[in-house]
Scaffold this active site. Structure first.
Site, PDB file in Angstrom:
ATOM      1  N   ASP A   1     -31.264  -6.722   4.271  1.00  0.00           N
ATOM      2  CA  ASP A   1     -31.415  -5.276   4.051  1.00  0.00           C
ATOM      3  C   ASP A   1     -30.287  -4.746   3.181  1.00  0.00           C
ATOM      4  OD1 ASP A   1     -33.699  -4.802   5.829  1.00  0.00           O
ATOM      5  OD2 ASP A   1     -32.308  -5.323   7.436  1.00  0.00           O
TER       6      ASP A   1
ATOM      7  N   ILE B   1     -32.365  -4.395  10.949  1.00  0.00           N
ATOM      8  CA  ILE B   1     -31.058  -4.171  11.596  1.00  0.00           C
ATOM      9  C   ILE B   1     -29.967  -4.311  10.539  1.00  0.00           C
ATOM     10  CG2 ILE B   1     -29.353  -5.273  13.138  1.00  0.00           C
ATOM     11  CD1 ILE B   1     -31.343  -3.770  14.773  1.00  0.00           C
TER      12      ILE B   1
ATOM     13  N   HIS C   1     -20.768 -14.401  11.521  1.00  0.00           N
ATOM     14  CA  HIS C   1     -22.026 -13.660  11.681  1.00  0.00           C
ATOM     15  C   HIS C   1     -23.132 -14.586  12.168  1.00  0.00           C
ATOM     16  CE1 HIS C   1     -19.523 -11.544   8.778  1.00  0.00           C
ATOM     17  NE2 HIS C   1     -20.141 -10.441   9.119  1.00  0.00           N
TER      18      HIS C   1
ATOM     19  N   HIS D   1     -16.156   9.121 -22.017  1.00  0.00           N
ATOM     20  CA  HIS D   1     -16.396   7.842 -22.688  1.00  0.00           C
ATOM     21  C   HIS D   1     -15.106   7.155 -23.143  1.00  0.00           C
ATOM     22  CE1 HIS D   1     -20.467   9.113 -22.472  1.00  0.00           C
ATOM     23  NE2 HIS D   1     -20.930   8.203 -23.317  1.00  0.00           N
TER      24      HIS D   1
ATOM     25  N   GLU E   1     -25.788  -1.953 -16.599  1.00  0.00           N
ATOM     26  CA  GLU E   1     -24.532  -2.675 -16.847  1.00  0.00           C
ATOM     27  C   GLU E   1     -24.188  -3.643 -15.711  1.00  0.00           C
ATOM     28  OE1 GLU E   1     -24.759   0.677 -16.884  1.00  0.00           O
ATOM     29  OE2 GLU E   1     -24.521   1.215 -18.994  1.00  0.00           O
TER      30      GLU E   1
ATOM     31  N   HIS F   1     -24.943  -9.212  14.920  1.00  0.00           N
ATOM     32  CA  HIS F   1     -24.709  -9.320  13.477  1.00  0.00           C
ATOM     33  C   HIS F   1     -23.381 -10.001  13.129  1.00  0.00           C
ATOM     34  CE1 HIS F   1     -23.999  -8.140   9.278  1.00  0.00           C
ATOM     35  NE2 HIS F   1     -22.797  -7.821   9.704  1.00  0.00           N
TER      36      HIS F   1
END
Ligand SMILES: Cc1ncc(C[n+]2csc(CCOP(=O)(O)OP(=O)(O)O)c2C)c(N)n1
Length: 655
Positions: free
Chosen positions: A147, A179, A20, A462, A400, A251
């Site tokens: 981002d 971007i 990148h 749960h 969490e 990118h």
């Protein structure tokens, strides 16, 4: 100097034909100001405890960090390593990996993890400063985030926790390039990052990320803020590339030879690939030496500490446990094996923590808003507050994932051992961070209570069923499921002693009898599984169980032995440790020649390797239900009778 980063990034990605380039080229100016004017590091002493921490949360921009480390003069980051970017055996992995190159403070790549981990680092700094004093613990935590980092949900948990705790020495430089991979950010984002951070209690500003004076002023202001700071740096991705800058095409792919040549011209950079002009390299290397004096001065202050305090800090930074721990655990085991309490293992864990926390000041407890259920707060354990970090318990709130990542940051920082709790079913909410604990080899203890249908009325949302199997599938993670208070103490000890492996403690909500009523100094859980009860008859059946189902196995043994069927019971609190035992031990424990039935109130997945070739499994086939625990065990047929029947059937099938 920034162009040196750009050149190395585009050339390394081109050579690897993978990586990148856009992010390092866009953030080169920010990084140059940060690393040459602010960041307190000494490449010659990469692990100087009081160094500033730098986290490249946007891990895909790894070449930024590798280029910086080469330019600054980290010994292990040679130009050959840069040339071998992303190749087998090189320390320049695709995404920065903790433990490969020095100066890489945490593994990043899964977006959002870096910024959330940095919260733990900043928190550890404050807590250690409260314990040992600002003269030896006083550093900043800097982050470069993209981002993608801020779009990830975990960023919300992380920033709200940091804002609440007023972690003012946490400074996030946001690569605000508008971007992402799919194209302009406007495809998927309209939110205002600055307002979001401000709402969470941060200082936020926006600057031109290519203007060194603005970058410098913003960092200076952030360092003096009494809140954590976000600096949104407006940058151009792939800066300098005439045809690709500002576009997502820069990118995640090599620019191409032609575009690289054009970029060289645009930047006025005429050096050959992987060659840095000597004046530029000298300037970087001088910047790399900037803090040698500060480091030396710190060493003097460290030496001047009172003898006891210094030895304690040294021990804590090395991650060595106090020898008193083993003795205290052994004494506790002796006491409870005599008293034989009927405690839920979550309660047993609390009682064990009373022992551990009295011996080890480095433990940092917590819970994601389930303190009274997870039983993670020991007697007299004081909670930290935004204005007082001298405690050792953290109210993480219902966060969490952020909690798990923060624990990674606390462990990576060194000096503290984090543990914290939620319900076992919510390990799913923490899993990406648990995976990084395992990948990085960090001592993080996850106290996960309410570990089966045994939690009862809260129902199937749960009640974990697949979680044990899925956690056991993760490399370098010890999943402990103790059967009683003695095993709980032993599993806690093993979790703390595993310096390079995270642990899950799966603990019951319901009360369980003490089964280990004969004291042994030896930690029997250390081998993962052991014979809890042998037989005086000829052994025909081996029952293998974990946690709350060991009691069921013991009762099934009684039923079978009344029928003259010799039955052994094996408790298997940790299959990972058992699998690592020598062949001979494993064979012996599994009972050669016997029929094997495993009992666990969870799915069968993973159990066939122990019960093969002609054994069976008693457990869950699907999700649980809402009812009292006792009714559920009967309803799902996880009972001593069902276990005895399964064993009888297996024996019958043999003859
Ligand atoms: C959790 C996670 N999801 C997806 C990815 C794959 N990925 C890598 S970078 C990226 C987004 C790129 O946008 P941005 O964060 O703005 O970085 P930039 O393009 O500015 O370098 C994505 C989706 C990832 N690394 N981690």
């Amino acid at each position: 100097m920034a162009n040196a980063i750009r050149a190395l990034a585009m050339d390394a990605v081109q050579k690897a034909n993978s990586g990148h380039p856009g992010m390092p080229m866009g953030t080169a100016d920010i990084a140059t100001v940060l690393f040459t004017k602010f960041l307190k590091i000494d490449p010659r002493t990469p692990n100087w405890p009081d160094r500033d921490r730098f986290v490249l949360s946007a891990g895909h921009g790894s070449m930024l960090l590798y280029a910086l480390n080469y330019l600054l003069g980290y010994e292990d980051m040679t130009i050959e390593q840069i040339e071998n970017f992303r190749q087998l055996g090189a320390i320049t992995a695709g995404h920065p990996e903790y433990g490969h190159a020095s100066g890489v403070e945490t593994t990043t790549g899964p977006l959002g993890q870096g910024i959330a981990t940095s919260v733990g680092m900043a928190l550890a700094e404050r807590m250690l400063a409260a314990q040992f004093g600002d003269e030896v613990v006083n550093h900043y935590t800097y982050v470069i985030a993209s981002d993608g980092d801020l779009m990830e949900g975990i960023s919300h948990e992380a920033i709200s926790l940091a804002g609440h705790l007023k972690l003012s020495k946490l400074i996030v430089l946001y690569d605000d390039n508008e971007i992402s991979i799919d194209g302009p950010l406007s495809l998927s984002e309209t939110g205002d990052a600055l307002k979001r951070f401000e709402a969470a209690g941060w200082e936020a500003s926006r600057i031109d990320g290519h203007n060194p004076a603005e970058i410098e002023a913003a960092i200076e202001a952030a360092r003096n803020s009494d809140k954590p700071s976000l600096i949104a740096c407006r940058t151009v991705i792939g800066y300098g590339s005439p045809n690709k800058q500002g576009k997502s095409s820069s990118h995640g792919a090599a620019l191409g030879e032609e575009e690289i040549a054009l970029t060289r011209t645009e930047l006025g950079w005429d050096a050959e690939p992987f060659s840095i002009p000597s004046d530029v390299l000298d300037a970087w290397r001088i910047a790399g030496c900037r803090n040698a004096k500060a480091r030396k001065a710190w060493e003097d202050r460290f030496k001047a500490l009172d003898q006891e305090k210094r030895a304690e800090l040294e021990r804590r930074l090395k991650g060595e446990l106090k020898p008193e721990l083993a003795k205290a655990i052994a004494a506790f085991k002796r006491k409870v094996s005599e008293e034989k309490p009927k405690w839920a293992t979550r309660k047993s864990s609390e009682e064990t923590l009373n022992v551990i926390n009295a011996v080890l000041p480095e433990t940092v407890g917590g819970s994601a808003d389930l303190t009274g259920s997870n039983n993670t707060r020991s007697k007299d354990q004081k909670a930290i507050t935004p204005d007082d970090f001298s405690g050792s318990f953290i109210h993480y709130g219902v966060r969490e994932h952020g909690m798990a990542a923060a624990m990674n940051g606390i462990a990576l920082h060194k000096g503290l051992i984090p543990y914290s709790g939620t319900f076992l079913v919510f390990t799913d909410y923490c899993r990406p961070a648990i995976r990084l604990s395992a990948l990085m080899g960090q001592r993080v203890v996850y106290v996960m209570t309410h570990d089966s249908i045994g939690l009862g009325e809260d129902g199937p949302t749960h009640q974990p069923v697949e979680h044990l199997a899925s956690l056991r599938a993760m490399p370098n993670l010890n999943v402990f499921r103790p059967a009683d208070v003695v095993e709980t103490a032993e599993c806690w000890q093993l979790s703390l002693e595993a310096a390079d492996t995270p642990s899950i403690l799966a603990l019951s909500r319901q009360g369980l009898p003490t089964l280990r009523t004969e004291h042994t100094d030896e930690n029997l859980c250390a081998r993962g599984a052991y014979e809890l009860a042998g037989t005086t008859l000829e052994a025909k059946v081996t029952l293998i169980a974990t946690g709350s189902e060991v009691e069921i196995a013991m009762n099934a043994k009684r039923i079978l032995e009344k029928e003259n069927i010799g039955t052994r019971v094996v408790s298997m609190p940790c299959s990972e440790l058992f699998d690592a035992q020598p062949d001979q031990y494993r064979k012996e424990i599994l009972g050669p020649g016997t029929v094997r039935v495993a009992i666990e109130a969870a799915v069968r997945y993973g159990w066939d390797r122990y019960v093969a070739p002609d054994g069976d499994f008693v457990g869950m086939n699907g999700f649980g239900a809402s009812a009292p625990a006792g009714d559920l065990y009967k309803h799902f047929n996880i009972t001593p009778e069902a276990t005895a029947e399964a064993a009888r059937k297996c024996l019958a099938a043999r003859s």
